[in-house]
Design an enzyme around this catalytic site. Structure first.
Site, PDB file in Angstrom:
ATOM      1  N   GLU A 199      36.467  90.853  55.816  1.00  0.00           N
ATOM      2  CA  GLU A 199      36.618  89.472  56.309  1.00  0.00           C
ATOM      3  C   GLU A 199      36.716  88.534  55.127  1.00  0.00           C
ATOM      4  O   GLU A 199      36.260  88.874  54.036  1.00  0.00           O
ATOM      5  CB  GLU A 199      35.350  89.056  57.076  1.00  0.00           C
ATOM      6  CG  GLU A 199      35.171  89.733  58.381  1.00  0.00           C
ATOM      7  CD  GLU A 199      33.745  89.517  58.897  1.00  0.00           C
ATOM      8  OE1 GLU A 199      33.078  88.551  58.493  1.00  0.00           O
ATOM      9  OE2 GLU A 199      33.318  90.337  59.705  1.00  0.00           O
ATOM     10  N   LYS A 203      35.499  85.545  52.878  1.00  0.00           N
ATOM     11  CA  LYS A 203      34.196  84.946  52.609  1.00  0.00           C
ATOM     12  C   LYS A 203      34.394  83.435  52.542  1.00  0.00           C
ATOM     13  O   LYS A 203      34.935  82.909  51.568  1.00  0.00           O
ATOM     14  CB  LYS A 203      33.618  85.490  51.300  1.00  0.00           C
ATOM     15  CG  LYS A 203      32.206  85.039  51.049  1.00  0.00           C
ATOM     16  CD  LYS A 203      31.595  85.849  49.917  1.00  0.00           C
ATOM     17  CE  LYS A 203      30.129  85.565  49.716  1.00  0.00           C
ATOM     18  NZ  LYS A 203      29.793  84.187  49.472  1.00  0.00           N
ATOM     19  N   ASP A 207      33.755  79.656  52.074  1.00  0.00           N
ATOM     20  CA  ASP A 207      32.879  78.944  51.149  1.00  0.00           C
ATOM     21  C   ASP A 207      32.284  77.720  51.844  1.00  0.00           C
ATOM     22  O   ASP A 207      32.767  76.598  51.704  1.00  0.00           O
ATOM     23  CB  ASP A 207      33.690  78.530  49.910  1.00  0.00           C
ATOM     24  CG  ASP A 207      32.774  78.260  48.730  1.00  0.00           C
ATOM     25  OD1 ASP A 207      31.554  78.440  48.870  1.00  0.00           O
ATOM     26  OD2 ASP A 207      33.293  77.858  47.677  1.00  0.00           O
ATOM     27  N   TYR A 262      30.601  85.162  62.395  1.00  0.00           N
ATOM     28  CA  TYR A 262      30.904  86.523  61.934  1.00  0.00           C
ATOM     29  C   TYR A 262      29.802  87.530  62.229  1.00  0.00           C
ATOM     30  O   TYR A 262      29.808  88.623  61.698  1.00  0.00           O
ATOM     31  CB  TYR A 262      31.230  86.529  60.446  1.00  0.00           C
ATOM     32  CG  TYR A 262      30.282  85.710  59.576  1.00  0.00           C
ATOM     33  CD1 TYR A 262      28.966  86.094  59.415  1.00  0.00           C
ATOM     34  CD2 TYR A 262      30.731  84.556  58.935  1.00  0.00           C
ATOM     35  CE1 TYR A 262      28.101  85.351  58.638  1.00  0.00           C
ATOM     36  CE2 TYR A 262      29.869  83.806  58.145  1.00  0.00           C
ATOM     37  CZ  TYR A 262      28.554  84.210  58.008  1.00  0.00           C
ATOM     38  OH  TYR A 262      27.700  83.470  57.240  1.00  0.00           O
ATOM     39  N   LYS A 311      33.804  89.086  44.990  1.00  0.00           N
ATOM     40  CA  LYS A 311      34.010  87.685  44.601  1.00  0.00           C
ATOM     41  C   LYS A 311      35.295  87.532  43.801  1.00  0.00           C
ATOM     42  O   LYS A 311      35.551  88.314  42.879  1.00  0.00           O
ATOM     43  CB  LYS A 311      32.832  87.217  43.738  1.00  0.00           C
ATOM     44  CG  LYS A 311      31.504  87.245  44.471  1.00  0.00           C
ATOM     45  CD  LYS A 311      31.289  86.017  45.279  1.00  0.00           C
ATOM     46  CE  LYS A 311      30.692  84.966  44.396  1.00  0.00           C
ATOM     47  NZ  LYS A 311      29.860  84.032  45.086  1.00  0.00           N
ATOM     48  N   CYS A 323      30.973  54.967  17.274  1.00  0.00           N
ATOM     49  CA  CYS A 323      30.968  55.023  18.740  1.00  0.00           C
ATOM     50  C   CYS A 323      32.285  54.439  19.265  1.00  0.00           C
ATOM     51  O   CYS A 323      32.671  53.339  18.865  1.00  0.00           O
ATOM     52  CB  CYS A 323      29.786  54.222  19.283  1.00  0.00           C
ATOM     53  SG  CYS A 323      29.863  54.012  21.071  1.00  0.00           S
ATOM     54  N   CYS A 359      31.137  50.937  21.212  1.00  0.00           N
ATOM     55  CA  CYS A 359      30.572  49.768  20.526  1.00  0.00           C
ATOM     56  C   CYS A 359      30.816  49.806  19.011  1.00  0.00           C
ATOM     57  O   CYS A 359      30.420  48.889  18.301  1.00  0.00           O
ATOM     58  CB  CYS A 359      29.079  49.668  20.808  1.00  0.00           C
ATOM     59  SG  CYS A 359      28.142  50.985  20.022  1.00  0.00           S
ATOM     60  N   CYS A 405      25.294  57.959  19.877  1.00  0.00           N
ATOM     61  CA  CYS A 405      25.471  56.560  19.507  1.00  0.00           C
ATOM     62  C   CYS A 405      24.059  55.985  19.483  1.00  0.00           C
ATOM     63  O   CYS A 405      23.291  56.167  20.429  1.00  0.00           O
ATOM     64  CB  CYS A 405      26.310  55.845  20.573  1.00  0.00           C
ATOM     65  SG  CYS A 405      26.126  54.061  20.541  1.00  0.00           S
ATOM     66  N   CYS A 451      24.685  49.408  23.380  1.00  0.00           N
ATOM     67  CA  CYS A 451      26.070  49.856  23.605  1.00  0.00           C
ATOM     68  C   CYS A 451      26.371  49.764  25.107  1.00  0.00           C
ATOM     69  O   CYS A 451      25.603  50.268  25.934  1.00  0.00           O
ATOM     70  CB  CYS A 451      26.212  51.297  23.111  1.00  0.00           C
ATOM     71  SG  CYS A 451      27.749  52.066  23.594  1.00  0.00           S
TER      72      CYS A 451
HETATM   73  S1  IVH Z   1      27.966  88.257  56.374  1.00  0.00           S
HETATM   74  C1  IVH Z   1      24.084  90.356  56.128  1.00  0.00           C
HETATM   75  N1  IVH Z   1      30.426  87.305  56.493  1.00  0.00           N
HETATM   76  O1  IVH Z   1      28.216  84.463  52.275  1.00  0.00           O
HETATM   77  C2  IVH Z   1      25.333  89.618  56.364  1.00  0.00           C
HETATM   78  N2  IVH Z   1      28.822  86.144  55.183  1.00  0.00           N
HETATM   79  O2  IVH Z   1      26.301  85.784  50.154  1.00  0.00           O
HETATM   80  C3  IVH Z   1      25.402  88.374  55.587  1.00  0.00           C
HETATM   81  N3  IVH Z   1      29.668  84.115  54.121  1.00  0.00           N
HETATM   82  O3  IVH Z   1      24.978  83.655  53.335  1.00  0.00           O
HETATM   83  C4  IVH Z   1      26.488  87.493  55.878  1.00  0.00           C
HETATM   84  N4  IVH Z   1      31.714  84.257  54.908  1.00  0.00           N
HETATM   85  O4  IVH Z   1      26.874  82.107  53.989  1.00  0.00           O
HETATM   86  C5  IVH Z   1      29.180  87.151  55.988  1.00  0.00           C
HETATM   87  N5  IVH Z   1      32.602  86.562  56.695  1.00  0.00           N
HETATM   88  C6  IVH Z   1      31.377  86.412  56.213  1.00  0.00           C
HETATM   89  C7  IVH Z   1      31.034  85.317  55.374  1.00  0.00           C
HETATM   90  C8  IVH Z   1      29.736  85.233  54.876  1.00  0.00           C
HETATM   91  C9  IVH Z   1      30.871  83.544  54.162  1.00  0.00           C
HETATM   92  C10 IVH Z   1      28.519  83.614  53.335  1.00  0.00           C
HETATM   93  C11 IVH Z   1      27.241  83.451  54.113  1.00  0.00           C
HETATM   94  C12 IVH Z   1      26.219  84.288  53.413  1.00  0.00           C
HETATM   95  C13 IVH Z   1      26.830  84.470  52.062  1.00  0.00           C
HETATM   96  C14 IVH Z   1      26.386  85.800  51.502  1.00  0.00           C
END
Ligand code: IVH
Length: 671
Positions: free
Chosen positions: A114, A116, A118, A228, A315, A409, A412, A427, A432
């Protein structure tokens, strides 16, 4: 025949919920906004007439309740775990190996990948199909209750559609609250226009919004959600993939870009694919989450410490861009520090256009051999200001000269200094203008005196017009009201609001005032500790360096800086003025719970097991006692935790009564 109100109300709710789902979750509205508004208005009218028919899951309850939030702690039924991170193919392969080694050999393993998102994670609890609590993650075990704020998010169902197969009384759903990039940029533009501080990125603006005290304000911000995770006691649930499908059927918004992968190679492909495509999404993602699909497998794998062994986050690398560095300018901060800034050819990176990046200090310029006219690689990671990571030396135009640090600076023009063993250039001119503006901005800022409406641009204007020379002048602005209202763009109303906010700021507690003074190295945390330890500014001014360093986490750079600050007469004069206008320079009396420890003096040493040192201090003070940092013959009790320090020996020598943590708790009747 006229339908009875209850039936009509129910009918309207059903219709509105369907249209909400079509509009917000599916993004496929089937009626016009006008038609929708008519249904909504009819429901509002009917509920006004028959308030006893209002239910917590009525769509009218989303607009934001009138009750201001009190974020109560909520214990998560199952802990909200975080994920371990991986950054390379090799790490993903190692994860797959660990997973397979822990599962029966003859069983194949499938993964669901999935995006992730933000954003900020939340937990939603539905009892008998109705959304009962929404909570933040907190420390994973206890979060904060933010139900009234959550209810304003239209992609989160207030009640779930009953399903034949799936009729549970207690259900927990987890997901991510986020803000789309467009909406985030729009919000920031509005904030800038109103003189409010802008958010660094969509995640920060989401986090800031979800914790607003007023749900009505939350309702005005464009938050969305993706879910999720679903948890219930039901046996029928067998795989993560079918849980995602079920979440969709129940009316939740599930991010469509998930994929079932039958091998780690397929997982790696998914990760690579999205690392390339991430910019095409209207929201920010910072990686991919890889989850073992079978719930039975997940159970076998279990969790270690704070993260499950059945999932891992991949990541993405911080986003980079290449652009031309035209010029290096030097910015003067509130304490006089000069920071080099790269003025760049504007370039689009991670959702915004970047034209400046920090270069930290002169050493950094030297180390990376950055020159004006270079092509540079810039990076934006997390919530930090963009930085220059490297120079494209191969494409350097011949003849570019190395940067020479300034000697005067830029604001000033007074001379600069560089203390031994420090990389920063300063400075030294207290007057200033850049420093003056910086100090006042810090003083008025949110974490300090929090003077609403007194932002950067207004401060610059007032300094330039001569109304403000120091932050103490803020409290004299009211004497110039007649002149201020004549300034273009300001006017009576906004000046009145500002003057009220200034008056209001006089109520800030001592620790905020101490932080606002802007003593170098004294951040909000140190200010709090110092305030609690010394109780008043006069005690702090009198304290010796060694006494200041007795406060936990306060080292020589802070203590020296404090001494330097109070030995400067500009500062003591300003403090006297601030005292006269009524700012708080001592800790206000706490609510006393009892007088059990009246006038008894305590010293704490060693690590306490059931509470932090701050908690213990709080308990002593609220029971009428006094806490001091060193043992003397006037000490009544020394509370000793694990591995006590020299205070323990001294107490023994002086024959002071030594008590354990348990005995201490007994004394205050708190076990
Ligand atoms: S699963 C045990 N799925 O990422 C399962 N997390 O570092 C934990 N996050 O705190 C979460 N998208 O805030 C999961 N598709 C996704 C996600 C997701 C973002 C975030 C979530 C979690 C952090 C984990």
């Amino acid at each position: 025949m006229k339908t009875d109100p209850q039936t009509r109300i129910e009918e309207l709710r059903k219709l509105i919920k369907e249209h909400d789902y079509n509009y917000f979750v599916l993004a496929q509205p089937t009626i016009s906004d006008y038609q929708y508004d008519q249904l909504f208005t009819e429901l509002v009218q009917l509920e006004k007439q028959f308030p006893n028919l209002i239910t917590p899951d009525s769509p009218t309850q989303r607009v934001g309740s009138d009750i201001t939030n009190e974020f109560k702690p909520v214990q998560h039924k199952i802990p909200m775990l975080s994920l371990s991170n991986s950054y390379s193919e090799e790490e993903l392969i190692a994860f797959d190996r660990r997973v397979r080694e822990s599962l029966p050999e003859n069983e194949s393993v499938e993964y669901v990948c999935e995006l992730k998102i933000d954003g900020v994670s939340v937990s939603l609890r539905y009892v008998n199909g109705i959304l009962e609590t929404g909570a933040t993650r907190g420390d994973g075990t206890t979060g904060e209750e933010i139900t009234n704020n959550i209810k304003t998010i239209r992609t989160i169902p207030l009640s779930i559609k009953p399903k034949q197969k799936f009729n549970v009384s207690d259900l927990e759903v987890r997901g991510e609250i986020y803000m789309e990039l467009d909406q985030f940029n729009k919000l920031n533009e509005e904030r800038e226009l109103n003189g409010e501080k802008t958010f660094a990125n969509p995640r920060n603006s989401t986090a800031g919004t979800i914790k607003l005290l007023d749900p009505k304000q939350v309702a005005r911000r464009p938050l969305k959600s993706f879910t999720y995770y679903l948890f219930s006691e039901l046996e029928e649930l067998t795989s993560h993939l079918s849980n995602l499908e079920l979440l969709k059927e129940l009316g939740f918004c599930v991010n469509e870009n998930y994929r079932l992968c039958k091998s780690i190679d397929q997982v790696i492909n998914f990760c690579k694919e999205w690392e390339d495509k991430r910019d095409k999404l209207p929201y920010e993602i910072d990686g991919v989450v890889v989850k073992v699909n079978s719930l039975r497998h997940q159970k076998i794998l279990g969790s270690i410490a704070k993260s499950p062994r059945w999932a891992i986050a991949f990541k993405f690398k911080a986003k980079q861009a290449r652009t031309k560095l035209h010029k290096i300018t030097w910015q003067v901060g509130r304490t006089g520090t000069l920071t080099p800034v790269a003025e760049l050819e504007p370039v689009f990176l991670a959702g915004s256009t970047i034209s400046r990046a920090t270069l930290h200090n002169f050493d950094e310029i030297n180390r990376k051999d950055i020159r004006e006219g270079d092509w540079v690689i810039i990076e934006k990671g997390g919530d930090v200001i963009p930085k220059v990571v490297s120079v494209d030396i191969e494409n350097r135009t011949p003849g570019l000269k190395a940067v020479i640090p300034p000697t005067k600076c830029p604001v000033c023009h007074s001379k600069l200094s560089q203390p031994e063993n420090e990389v920063a250039i300063y400075c030294e001119n207290y007057s200033c203008l850049a420093q003056v503006k910086g100090r006042i901005t810090h003083f008025a800022s949110r974490g300090a005196m929090d003077i609403v409406g007194l932002g950067d641009s207004l401060i610059n204007l007032f300094v330039d017009l001569g109304y403000l020379k120091s932050y103490a002048d803020i409290y004299d602005l009211k004497d110039n009201k007649d002149e201020l209202i004549k300034i273009e763009r300001l006017g009576e109303k906004s000046i009145s609001n500002l003057l009220n906010a200034i008056e209001e700021s006089k109520k800030r507690p001592f620790e905020k005032v101490l932080f606002a003074l802007g003593i170098r190295y004294v951040g909000a945390g140190a200010a709090k500790k110092l305030a609690e330890h010394f109780l008043s500014i006069d005690n702090l001014i009198k304290a010796k360096i060694e006494e200041i360093e007795e406060v936990s986490e306060i080292g020589p750079s802070i203590s020296n800086s404090i001494k330097r600050f109070f030995s400067d007469y500009h500062n003591t004069q300003i403090i006297d003025r601030l005292k006269k206008v009524g700012l708080t320079f001592a800790l206000e009396k706490r609510n006393k719970i009892s007088e059990k420890l009246k006038d008894k003096t305590f010293v704490l040493t060693g690590t306490l097991s059931s509470m932090s040192r701050e908690d213990a201090k709080e308990k002593i003070i609220s029971n009428g006692g006094v806490v001091v940092s060193s043992v003397s013959k006037n000490t009544d009790f020394v509370v000793v935790g694990e591995t006590p320090g020299s205070k323990f020996d001294k107490a023994q020598k002086l024959g002071i009564k030594i008590i354990s943590e348990e005995e201490f708790l007994d004394m205050i009747g708190n076990k």
